[in-house]
Design an enzyme around this catalytic site. Structure first.
Site, short mmCIF file in Angstrom:
data_model
loop_
_atom_site.label_atom_id
_atom_site.label_comp_id
_atom_site.label_asym_id
_atom_site.label_seq_id
_atom_site.Cartn_x
_atom_site.Cartn_y
_atom_site.Cartn_z
N SER A 181 0.81 -1.22 0.00
CA SER A 181 0.00 0.00 0.00
C SER A 181 0.84 1.27 0.00
O SER A 181 0.39 2.30 -0.50
CB SER A 181 -0.95 -0.01 1.19
OG SER A 181 -0.24 -0.15 2.40
N HIS A 209 -5.04 -3.12 -3.02
CA HIS A 209 -4.67 -2.19 -4.09
C HIS A 209 -4.50 -2.87 -5.44
O HIS A 209 -4.04 -2.26 -6.39
CB HIS A 209 -3.39 -1.45 -3.71
CG HIS A 209 -3.55 -0.62 -2.47
ND1 HIS A 209 -4.08 0.64 -2.49
CD2 HIS A 209 -3.32 -0.93 -1.17
CE1 HIS A 209 -4.13 1.10 -1.25
NE2 HIS A 209 -3.68 0.16 -0.43
N LYS A 238 -11.35 0.65 -2.33
CA LYS A 238 -10.34 1.33 -3.16
C LYS A 238 -10.84 1.40 -4.61
O LYS A 238 -11.74 2.18 -4.88
CB LYS A 238 -9.00 0.68 -2.94
CG LYS A 238 -8.45 1.24 -1.62
CD LYS A 238 -7.62 0.43 -0.78
CE LYS A 238 -7.46 1.12 0.58
NZ LYS A 238 -6.78 0.32 1.55
C1 LIG Z 1 -6.79 0.00 2.89
C2 LIG Z 1 -6.22 -1.32 3.18
C3 LIG Z 1 -6.88 -2.22 4.02
C4 LIG Z 1 -8.10 -1.83 4.80
O1 LIG Z 1 -9.22 -1.83 4.01
P1 LIG Z 1 -10.50 -0.97 4.48
O2 LIG Z 1 -11.59 -1.52 3.67
O3 LIG Z 1 -10.18 0.45 4.18
O4 LIG Z 1 -10.66 -1.22 5.94
C5 LIG Z 1 -6.35 -3.48 4.17
N1 LIG Z 1 -5.21 -3.83 3.56
C6 LIG Z 1 -4.54 -2.99 2.77
C7 LIG Z 1 -3.29 -3.46 2.12
C8 LIG Z 1 -5.02 -1.71 2.56
O5 LIG Z 1 -4.32 -0.86 1.81
#
Ligand SMILES: *Cc1c(COP(=O)(O)O)cnc(C)c1O
Length: 382
Positions: A181, A209, A238
């Site tokens: 991320s 991602h 995302k």
């Molecule tokens: C954003 C993210 C999460 C968390 O997801 P949410 O739905 O925002 O709680 C988990 N793992 C990674 C790698 C992320 O970037």
């Protein structure tokens, strides 16, 4: 109760002096533009890689679902919160990921903190990439399993750790982000899958991602040529543009999650409009491959312009080192009309504070050139 507020104020003071105090800034989004303090900025800090959070058809699907089922789920999915849209979403996710079944959670964070403790416990072992997302670390801790961190993306280190410790434990889990991320690189999933097989360990990839961006939109497992990843976790918050988390796996694994994952059992189901929007977003991801390819193409336009290593995802970090340097680099870009939020410890290791650029399908090419130029002049300076 004075000690309570005194504790908080003192702790905030320490963080403030280290430039680590954080405050959410009010941000009104409209497409790729955001408004902050009355200023309109072009955002390179949203994870809405396909800009689907503002897609008219997806918004319409959310409105229709709200009118039909209401704004809230009303209870946990195991009580009465399992509205009819869930089954379709889970089927669609499983199909996209090439797995037997899927289970949707309240968020990505809730997914990882729920999934990991179902699979491993105090007699077991977790081998975790040191740069994995905070919620994988949290899930690992909650499980009570013995945790070994491995050097970032270093499959040889995983091999060494399992060779040394696998025999001592009953079950073993290898866990990693599929796309990292804060670094934007891909995990070596094919190598990890081979190692997992050799040591009878289970491989969990967090594809937050990757979905909608790499592997033709199917995620990091497909970007590396279809590695065997039995636990494909991800988020709908995302590229999918909505909210929620998921796990794609075999039917028995999914059935076990629905029976045992505490964040599934003891948390309210997602609002119907959110689930309907996710289904409509998956339509776009499945049927518009040209559009899905755009964020990565834009990221590569940026890395080419700056002679950086070629982007592997929609995320490109420019590491500047100290926290203050990252904050002032962000400020310089803000003065040129760009929002690029500085990422500081503890989100990233000390000494690696950075600007994190996130590219989306609708960023105009000319603006990416202008951004690259500003970064060259004001951040990298060469
Ligand atoms: C954003 C993210 C999460 C968390 O997801 P949410 O739905 O925002 O709680 C988990 N793992 C990674 C790698 C992320 O970037």
């Amino acid at each position: 109760m004075r000690s309570l507020s005194e504790f908080a104020a003192e702790k905030l003071g320490v963080l403030e002096r280290a430039k680590l105090r954080r405050t959410p800034e009010e941000t009104a989004r409209a497409g790729i533009w955001v408004e902050r303090n009355g200023r309109r900025l072009l955002s390179f800090s949203c994870n809405d890689y396909l800009n689907l959070s503002q897609h008219p058809k997806i918004i319409a699907a959310a409105i229709a679902a709200t009118e039909r089922y209401g704004i809230g789920a009303g209870a946990s999915r195991l009580v009465t919160g399992n509205h009819p849209l869930y089954a379709e979403l889970e089927e669609r996710l499983a199909r996209l990921k090439g797995s037997e079944a899927a289970c949707v959670f309240g968020s990505g964070y809730l997914a990882n903190t729920g999934i990991v403790p179902v699979l491993v416990g105090p007699d077991d072992l977790i081998v975790l990439d040191e740069l994995s997302h905070a919620c994988l670390h949290a899930g690992a801790k909650l499980s009570g399993a013995k945790i070994h961190l491995y050097r970032h993306a270093n499959a040889a280190h995983v091999q060494t750790l399992l060779a040394a410790h696998r025999a001592e434990t009953k079950r073993a889990l290898i866990a990693t982000d599929g796309v990292f991320s804060m670094d934007g690189d891909l995990a070596p999933l094919a190598e990890l899958a081979d190692i997992a097989k050799h040591f009878d360990a289970w491989l969990l990839s967090d594809d937050a991602h990757g979905l909608g961006v790499v592997g033709g939109g199917r995620g990091s497992t497909f970007a590396v040529g279809g590695a065997e990843v039995p636990l494909q976790m991800g988020t709908l918050s995302k590229a999918v543009g909505t909210y929620g988390g998921y796990l794609c796996a075999s039917q028995p694994v999914i059935d076990l999650m629905r029976t045992r994952a505490r964040t599934f059992i003891y948390s309210t189901g997602l609002p119907p409009p959110v689930v309907a929007a996710a289904i409509a977003a998956l339509d776009v991801i499945e049927t518009e491959p040209g559009y899905v390819a755009e964020p990565l193409r834009k990221a590569r336009q940026f890395t080419r312009a700056l002679n950086l290593p070629e982007a592997q995802s929609a995320i490109v970090p420019v590491i500047v080192g100290e926290t203050e340097a990252a904050l002032s680099a962000s400020e310089l870009l803000r003065n040129e009309g760009f929002l690029v939020v500085a990422i500081r410890p503890p989100t990233v290791p000390p000494g690696t504070a950075r600007l994190r650029f996130a590219f989306t399908a609708q960023h105009p090419d000319a603006e990416i050139e202008r951004l690259a130029d500003a970064v060259r002049r004001r951040v990298i300076r060469h």
